[in-house]
Design a protein around this motif. Structure first.
Motif, PDB file in Angstrom:
ATOM      1  N   HIS A  88      70.575  -3.846   1.026  1.00  0.00           N
ATOM      2  CA  HIS A  88      70.600  -4.938   1.910  1.00  0.00           C
ATOM      3  C   HIS A  88      71.643  -5.092   2.920  1.00  0.00           C
ATOM      4  CE1 HIS A  88      70.069  -9.236   3.173  1.00  0.00           C
ATOM      5  NE2 HIS A  88      68.862  -9.075   2.871  1.00  0.00           N
ATOM      6  N   THR A  89      72.814  -4.847   2.302  1.00  0.00           N
ATOM      7  CA  THR A  89      74.216  -4.732   3.324  1.00  0.00           C
ATOM      8  C   THR A  89      74.015  -3.757   4.246  1.00  0.00           C
ATOM      9  OG1 THR A  89      75.170  -5.661   1.637  1.00  0.00           O
ATOM     10  CG2 THR A  89      76.662  -4.332   3.280  1.00  0.00           C
ATOM     11  N   PHE A  90      73.401  -2.483   3.871  1.00  0.00           N
ATOM     12  CA  PHE A  90      73.256  -1.384   4.871  1.00  0.00           C
ATOM     13  C   PHE A  90      72.334  -1.845   5.998  1.00  0.00           C
ATOM     14  CE2 PHE A  90      70.625   2.340   5.859  1.00  0.00           C
ATOM     15  CZ  PHE A  90      71.157   2.992   6.832  1.00  0.00           C
ATOM     16  N   LEU A  91      71.041  -2.357   5.419  1.00  0.00           N
ATOM     17  CA  LEU A  91      69.983  -2.885   6.325  1.00  0.00           C
ATOM     18  C   LEU A  91      70.448  -3.802   7.375  1.00  0.00           C
ATOM     19  CD1 LEU A  91      66.897  -3.047   4.124  1.00  0.00           C
ATOM     20  CD2 LEU A  91      67.446  -1.186   5.650  1.00  0.00           C
ATOM     21  N   LYS A  92      71.493  -4.616   7.149  1.00  0.00           N
ATOM     22  CA  LYS A  92      71.860  -5.491   8.142  1.00  0.00           C
ATOM     23  C   LYS A  92      72.645  -4.781   9.165  1.00  0.00           C
ATOM     24  CE  LYS A  92      72.903  -9.819   5.521  1.00  0.00           C
ATOM     25  NZ  LYS A  92      73.694 -10.869   5.136  1.00  0.00           N
ATOM     26  N   THR A  93      73.148  -3.671   8.846  1.00  0.00           N
ATOM     27  CA  THR A  93      74.287  -3.033  10.065  1.00  0.00           C
ATOM     28  C   THR A  93      73.017  -2.415  10.932  1.00  0.00           C
ATOM     29  OG1 THR A  93      74.106  -0.804   8.768  1.00  0.00           O
ATOM     30  CG2 THR A  93      75.855  -2.261   8.153  1.00  0.00           C
ATOM     31  N   GLU A  94      71.952  -2.188  10.496  1.00  0.00           N
ATOM     32  CA  GLU A  94      70.700  -1.713  11.193  1.00  0.00           C
ATOM     33  C   GLU A  94      69.804  -2.764  11.820  1.00  0.00           C
ATOM     34  OE1 GLU A  94      68.507   1.316   9.389  1.00  0.00           O
ATOM     35  OE2 GLU A  94      70.348   2.948   9.870  1.00  0.00           O
ATOM     36  N   PHE A  95      70.132  -4.220  11.584  1.00  0.00           N
ATOM     37  CA  PHE A  95      69.364  -5.234  12.092  1.00  0.00           C
ATOM     38  C   PHE A  95      67.757  -4.846  11.688  1.00  0.00           C
ATOM     39  CE2 PHE A  95      72.616  -4.408  15.059  1.00  0.00           C
ATOM     40  CZ  PHE A  95      73.367  -5.938  15.011  1.00  0.00           C
ATOM     41  N   SER A  96      67.662  -4.497  10.315  1.00  0.00           N
ATOM     42  CA  SER A  96      66.345  -4.312   9.941  1.00  0.00           C
ATOM     43  C   SER A  96      66.129  -4.849   8.275  1.00  0.00           C
ATOM     44  CB  SER A  96      65.760  -2.944   9.775  1.00  0.00           C
ATOM     45  OG  SER A  96      66.712  -1.837   9.082  1.00  0.00           O
ATOM     46  N   GLU A  97      67.142  -5.930   7.966  1.00  0.00           N
ATOM     47  CA  GLU A  97      66.901  -6.338   6.783  1.00  0.00           C
ATOM     48  C   GLU A  97      65.647  -7.313   6.358  1.00  0.00           C
ATOM     49  OE1 GLU A  97      69.431  -9.727   8.890  1.00  0.00           O
ATOM     50  OE2 GLU A  97      69.087  -7.483   9.151  1.00  0.00           O
ATOM     51  N   GLU A  98      64.841  -7.522   7.572  1.00  0.00           N
ATOM     52  CA  GLU A  98      63.536  -8.484   7.075  1.00  0.00           C
ATOM     53  C   GLU A  98      62.781  -7.611   6.377  1.00  0.00           C
ATOM     54  OE1 GLU A  98      63.021  -5.882  10.676  1.00  0.00           O
ATOM     55  OE2 GLU A  98      64.678  -7.385  10.450  1.00  0.00           O
ATOM     56  N   ASN A  99      62.570  -6.109   6.341  1.00  0.00           N
ATOM     57  CA  ASN A  99      61.567  -5.314   5.793  1.00  0.00           C
ATOM     58  C   ASN A  99      62.084  -5.388   4.259  1.00  0.00           C
ATOM     59  OD1 ASN A  99      60.418  -3.966   7.934  1.00  0.00           O
ATOM     60  ND2 ASN A  99      62.085  -2.816   8.166  1.00  0.00           N
ATOM     61  N   SER A 132      51.996 -12.196  14.127  1.00  0.00           N
ATOM     62  CA  SER A 132      52.494 -11.921  15.509  1.00  0.00           C
ATOM     63  C   SER A 132      53.553 -12.783  15.919  1.00  0.00           C
ATOM     64  CB  SER A 132      51.475 -11.648  16.647  1.00  0.00           C
ATOM     65  OG  SER A 132      50.624 -10.558  15.998  1.00  0.00           O
ATOM     66  N   GLU A 133      54.776 -12.313  16.571  1.00  0.00           N
ATOM     67  CA  GLU A 133      55.753 -13.078  16.958  1.00  0.00           C
ATOM     68  C   GLU A 133      56.513 -13.971  15.908  1.00  0.00           C
ATOM     69  OE1 GLU A 133      56.564 -12.971  20.289  1.00  0.00           O
ATOM     70  OE2 GLU A 133      55.019 -11.477  20.664  1.00  0.00           O
ATOM     71  N   ALA A 134      56.245 -13.441  14.653  1.00  0.00           N
ATOM     72  CA  ALA A 134      57.118 -14.138  13.422  1.00  0.00           C
ATOM     73  C   ALA A 134      58.664 -14.162  13.684  1.00  0.00           C
ATOM     74  CB  ALA A 134      56.679 -13.533  12.125  1.00  0.00           C
ATOM     75  N   PRO A 135      59.256 -14.990  13.229  1.00  0.00           N
ATOM     76  CA  PRO A 135      60.624 -15.075  13.365  1.00  0.00           C
ATOM     77  C   PRO A 135      61.510 -13.934  12.815  1.00  0.00           C
ATOM     78  CG  PRO A 135      60.072 -17.022  12.204  1.00  0.00           C
ATOM     79  CD  PRO A 135      58.769 -16.269  12.284  1.00  0.00           C
ATOM     80  N   ARG A 136      60.853 -13.227  11.694  1.00  0.00           N
ATOM     81  CA  ARG A 136      61.400 -12.109  10.982  1.00  0.00           C
ATOM     82  C   ARG A 136      60.196 -10.954  10.893  1.00  0.00           C
ATOM     83  NH1 ARG A 136      64.637 -13.622   5.824  1.00  0.00           N
ATOM     84  NH2 ARG A 136      65.783 -11.757   6.617  1.00  0.00           N
ATOM     85  N   GLU A 137      59.492 -10.604  12.062  1.00  0.00           N
ATOM     86  CA  GLU A 137      58.501  -9.961  11.939  1.00  0.00           C
ATOM     87  C   GLU A 137      58.604  -8.655  11.339  1.00  0.00           C
ATOM     88  OE1 GLU A 137      55.034  -8.297  14.742  1.00  0.00           O
ATOM     89  OE2 GLU A 137      56.331  -9.960  15.678  1.00  0.00           O
ATOM     90  N   VAL A 138      57.927  -7.921  10.345  1.00  0.00           N
ATOM     91  CA  VAL A 138      58.087  -6.768   9.933  1.00  0.00           C
ATOM     92  C   VAL A 138      57.050  -5.680  10.727  1.00  0.00           C
ATOM     93  CG1 VAL A 138      58.944  -7.254   7.609  1.00  0.00           C
ATOM     94  CG2 VAL A 138      56.184  -7.064   8.072  1.00  0.00           C
ATOM     95  N   ASN A 139      57.487  -4.572  10.438  1.00  0.00           N
ATOM     96  CA  ASN A 139      56.877  -3.602  11.365  1.00  0.00           C
ATOM     97  C   ASN A 139      55.363  -3.006  10.697  1.00  0.00           C
ATOM     98  OD1 ASN A 139      56.066  -1.692  13.030  1.00  0.00           O
ATOM     99  ND2 ASN A 139      57.840  -0.361  12.867  1.00  0.00           N
ATOM    100  N   ILE A 140      54.336  -3.766  10.840  1.00  0.00           N
ATOM    101  CA  ILE A 140      53.107  -3.045  10.202  1.00  0.00           C
ATOM    102  C   ILE A 140      52.263  -3.067  11.228  1.00  0.00           C
ATOM    103  CG2 ILE A 140      53.640  -4.054   7.745  1.00  0.00           C
ATOM    104  CD1 ILE A 140      51.768  -6.423   8.472  1.00  0.00           C
ATOM    105  N   ASP A 141      50.949  -2.234  11.078  1.00  0.00           N
ATOM    106  CA  ASP A 141      49.961  -2.219  12.073  1.00  0.00           C
ATOM    107  C   ASP A 141      49.091  -3.400  12.218  1.00  0.00           C
ATOM    108  OD1 ASP A 141      47.384  -1.788  10.355  1.00  0.00           O
ATOM    109  OD2 ASP A 141      49.128  -0.545   9.303  1.00  0.00           O
ATOM    110  N   HIS A 142      48.188  -3.408  13.563  1.00  0.00           N
ATOM    111  CA  HIS A 142      47.344  -4.696  13.444  1.00  0.00           C
ATOM    112  C   HIS A 142      46.473  -4.929  12.503  1.00  0.00           C
ATOM    113  CE1 HIS A 142      45.349  -7.728  15.837  1.00  0.00           C
ATOM    114  NE2 HIS A 142      44.194  -7.146  15.626  1.00  0.00           N
TER     115      HIS A 142
END
Length: 203
Positions: A88-99, A132-142
């Motif tokens: 989680h600490t690592f993901l924060k450095t990549e700005f992708s901790e929402e996953n 869509s447009e969620a505050p911490r939207e994860v990267n998934i397909d439509h």
């Protein structure tokens, strides 16, 4: 304590305090309250640590082996509470901790037994991570997003399964390899390996 006798120490002290500016008195009160808080705080500083480094805690004997196990598989990392914290600490450095936060929210969601809570939690997770447009939207397909939306109408503990699986695969194939190559994990694994070597040399 009050006294109206001439030369009474209490009376002269009161007069002295009254002559002080209001700001001085306020500062004195503020200082007193701060000192009171500090005196009543147990073991200050014992809970804090470097945010960029893993805090291994009291289980130092097991932690060395655990850190080295994280590179065996993504499952091993997710099974470890310390591993999840480090990742989680690592993901924060990549700005992708929402996953990871979404994955953890889904794990917690599956443990919910109350149907009322299940529905409210499902809506909250969907609004925060999936729509869509969620505050911490994860990267998934439509398509996955729409399947998850339909699942909300009759929320069960499995309604996020597909979205969670997609997010997990993304982390395993993308973020996890970078975590293993990161300076922070390399540093942790070197320390863990050296502790293990030192322990074997003493036995």
């Amino acid at each position: 304590m009050s006294c109206w006798m001439p030369g009474c120490p209490a009376l002269s002290m009161c007069r002295g305090l009254a002559a002080l500016p209001i700001t001085c008195l306020e500062r004195a009160k503020d200082l007193k309250s701060r000192l009171g808080i500090l005196l009543h705080k147990p073991e200050l500083g014992h809970k804090t640590g470097s945010s960029g480094r893993l805090q291994l805690g009291s289980r130092r004997r097991d932690s060395s082996r655990e850190v080295l196990e994280w590179r065996e598989s993504f499952d091993q990392l997710l099974k470890s509470k310390s591993g999840v914290n480090a990742f989680h600490t690592f993901l924060k450095t990549e700005f992708s901790e929402e996953n990871l936060d979404f994955w953890l929210a889904c794990e917690d969601f599956k443990k919910t037994r109350s149907k009322t809570k299940l529905a409210s939690k499902a809506n909250r997770i969907f609004e925060e991570f999936v729509q869509s447009e969620a505050p911490r939207e994860v990267n998934i397909d439509h398509e996955t997003r729409e399947i998850t939306r339909k699942n909300l109408s009759g929320a069960t503990s499995a309604c996020f399964n597909e979205a969670q699986a997609k997010t997990r695969t993304l982390m395993e194939k993308d973020s996890y390899p970078r975590f293993l190559k990161s300076a922070s994990y390399q540093d942790m694994s070197r320390q863990a390996a050296s502790r293990g070597t030192s322990k074997r040399s003493h036995t």
